[in-house]
Scaffold this active site. Sequence first.
Site, PDB file in Angstrom:
ATOM      1  N   TYR A 290      28.183 -10.250   4.039  1.00 13.72           N
ATOM      2  CA  TYR A 290      26.796 -10.561   4.390  1.00 13.72           C
ATOM      3  C   TYR A 290      26.658 -10.718   5.898  1.00 13.72           C
ATOM      4  CZ  TYR A 290      22.109 -12.464   3.780  1.00 13.72           C
ATOM      5  OH  TYR A 290      20.753 -12.662   3.825  1.00 13.72           O
TER       6      TYR A 290
ATOM      7  N   CYS B 195       0.833  -1.196   0.000  1.00 12.65           N
ATOM      8  CA  CYS B 195       0.000   0.000   0.000  1.00 12.65           C
ATOM      9  C   CYS B 195       0.876   1.257   0.000  1.00 12.65           C
ATOM     10  CB  CYS B 195      -0.922   0.002   1.215  1.00 12.65           C
ATOM     11  SG  CYS B 195      -1.982   1.465   1.326  1.00 12.65           S
TER      12      CYS B 195
END
Length: 915
Positions: free
Chosen positions: A663, A424
Amino acid sequence: MQMTWAKRHLLGESLHIVAPYRSGKTTFGFVMSAFASIRQGKSALILTNEAESARLRRILSNVVRERRLTSEEQLNRVRLINISGSNELDMEESPGLVFVDEAFLLKSKLRGIFKKIVGPQTLVIAADSYVPVGTPSMLGKKRLNRIKVYSPLRRIKDFYVTVTGEEGLNSALAEVIDALGSKGIIAVPNNAHIQELSAVVFSSRGFQLQPLMRDDKFAILYITEEGDVLPPLSDHQQIHAKYVVFIGVPLAQLDEKATKMPDIRRYLEISSLASSFSDECCQIGLSIVLADDGVALKRLEESLRGDCDIIISPWNKDVVLDLLKKAHQKDEKTSDFNSGDFKQVLVLVESPTKARTISSFFSGAYSRRTGSVYKNIAFGGNLLLEVIATGGHVTDLSLTEGFHGVMISKGDGYIPVYSFIRRCKRCGSQFNSLARCPSCGSLDFVDKGDVVNVIRQSALVSDCIFIATDPDSEGEKIAWDLYVMLKPFNPNISRAEFHEITRYAFEEAIKSPRDISLNLVDAQISRRVEDRWVGFELSRRLWKRFYKKTLSAGRAQSPILNWIVNRTKENKEKLTYAFITLENGVQLRVSEKEIEDIKSFAKSAKGARAVIEELGEREVEVIPPPPYTTDSMLRDASFQLRMPSWLTMRTAQRLFELGLISYHRTDSTRVSPYGLAIARTYIEKKFGPDYYRGRLGGEAGAHEAIRATRPLDTEELLEALKSGKLNVQARLSRDEIRLYDLIFKRFVASQMTSAWTRVQRIRVSLMGFETVQERRIGITEDGFMRLVSGRLEKRIAAGEYAVVQVRTRKMPKAWLFTEGDLISQMRNRGIGRPSTYSKLVETILKRRYAFEVNGRLISTELGEAVNEYLQKNYAQYVSEETTRELERKMKLIEDGDLKLQTFLSELHEEIRNLP
């Protein structure tokens, strides 16, 4: 490359073709114009001179005769617009295609042309690889995103020779010509005397100079054998030059200090004439600058290196001849030139920052927008890279199909049903399978289906696809989803795995791609299904019991909540402690567990004397701590930086995407050889070789510890960013700098020698109470402590010492958890994974099951009520043992020792029995 251009054009894209000299741009435009005249009625070609117009007419006539693509009548619908002539530009109807050749010559006239040729359906602008892009405002609605000025498709090796005076210039020029021979180009300043001197050098060696082109700064001359005739101007495309020689550094305008600056654009434009396309590969050329101005040469070197990633080297005859020999050996593949077919490669990652970082490793990086998706374009060796970010997962289990997104069939077993994720725009909620946002009811949302459609269009025109999502099970699931969606459009799909975002790591991953691990994909599917089945079913029971639809439960979340609730209860239980300070600074802490009547003991201790005995000294080796894993990073960031776990993970994600750390979701302490080289470089530079002691640490495997990707400490990193020596795709925040400093020091310290310290051991006796203390009183070899200092205490002499202060205080039986404590507990007890540690804590806080005060977690009444309800009614589903067993089974799925269908069957049977 022409195939890629054709595919993009046929898909209706407007293009800005940036490619080397003689790569077929103009021919492509001619053929596409003929094709457009058939399919779309009319096309227009904007050319630079009458000779090009005549050449086009001949080519199109051949197309008519040999290829039978069009009739003469249709051929006349290809409108030629010659900028150098006085052609009328108005057309009766809008052309289907407008092709602009040699765009850099037309920049000043394009605006007027596009006012008269209105609204082409597609627009193609062709330019050599050294040409800057014209301003997009010329194109009206058909805007083309601005491309960086220089393209790495230029295949030139650059050299310089420093000369002094006319004699030095003639000598250097003679050496170059004797070595390279004819079929070269010389760029001579518009100075009659210098041109005359140059002509003498060539004529004495049996060469002649023939004019090729001229501008306000240079005369561009072609070097031929005496008697050879230069092809007519219209056939200059047939001229092939092996090298270009500059007499002097091309200069531009004056800077503020009145020092002449190099004209980089002009240098690249002229030198690129020595690079050409042949047999689908771009052949190497040479550029030699005879420089008599040391300052201008230095600035040329700096500009080429900083702006264009081009190194200009000192002239060496033997090296040059060897390069030239290799460059013109047909089909020979050499690492120097990275020759071979040009390929368009699509690279898919999760985040826009990661996409920008990868594209920035290579020259000519720019971005263009298609819908809501940004495509990052760059050139790497013989590859045209297009890097697109998916924005994370593209699909999720359906909210409307089957049992919480899983269809259950007797014949086919358990079939997860996925639909595209929607986000949204108003409130940021993420959902799927629904027509409007369930949180705010908005119809304005981003649909990942649109993102996938854009990626599919790029897949159609790409030669191959590399999916470079994060190296964990979530990244593998994203890769699998993309693979399934793109396979019908392009079957050449591989998985590229790297654990740090650096150019070296990326190129190694591209060289050694792998297949997608279906075991990892199944493991991630099992986790997501378990989240839905267990989480949704338990959550619905909480909603019914507490009348709140914001509540949630889960296999990992609920045991952690139980820890917080129990620790809060323990914290309310108090113990009395006596804190005693002696006159020499030694401190004692005595609890009521050690002395039953602690208050009387404390009262009697006032004015008493303690006896200290020295038990000896010894040297102790202090081994540096290993580099960070996810849990230890979160713990230290919480303790040392006062950063909550969610902020630490978000900051680490940002540093990873910017290519500054490896990472950050890992439970391994292993360091790769490349990481060891980084540590060694820094340690030997900063402290000397005696301080380095590389430690691989952990077991060999895919994952690494969290470490820096460059041998730069925080101060050096900031200086490199400030000076422009290092470019990242965003400005570093204060939190990012602090976390980088923490990670860098821990990593470098882990690869340094051990420290040796002197430790004093003493026994303290006071009124029947005895305790032994060890005190670090000195450092004999500093080792890693030179980077990470340790606290020293003073030596204590044996004797009697008066008590100078006594305080009693009630303290908790157990301290409240910090986020760091809680995450360490998760790691030690086998609950959760590196990628979920911070999310679990964040969820508990978001649900208001607990709140944080001064960095400590305290359970709320709601959290205690929810925990009591779950422990009373569903203990077997939310116990630590059950959660650990679930994690064990998921690890078996990762390793291929347990089938997904078997796991889902067992889990479904268990869920069906929920009371």
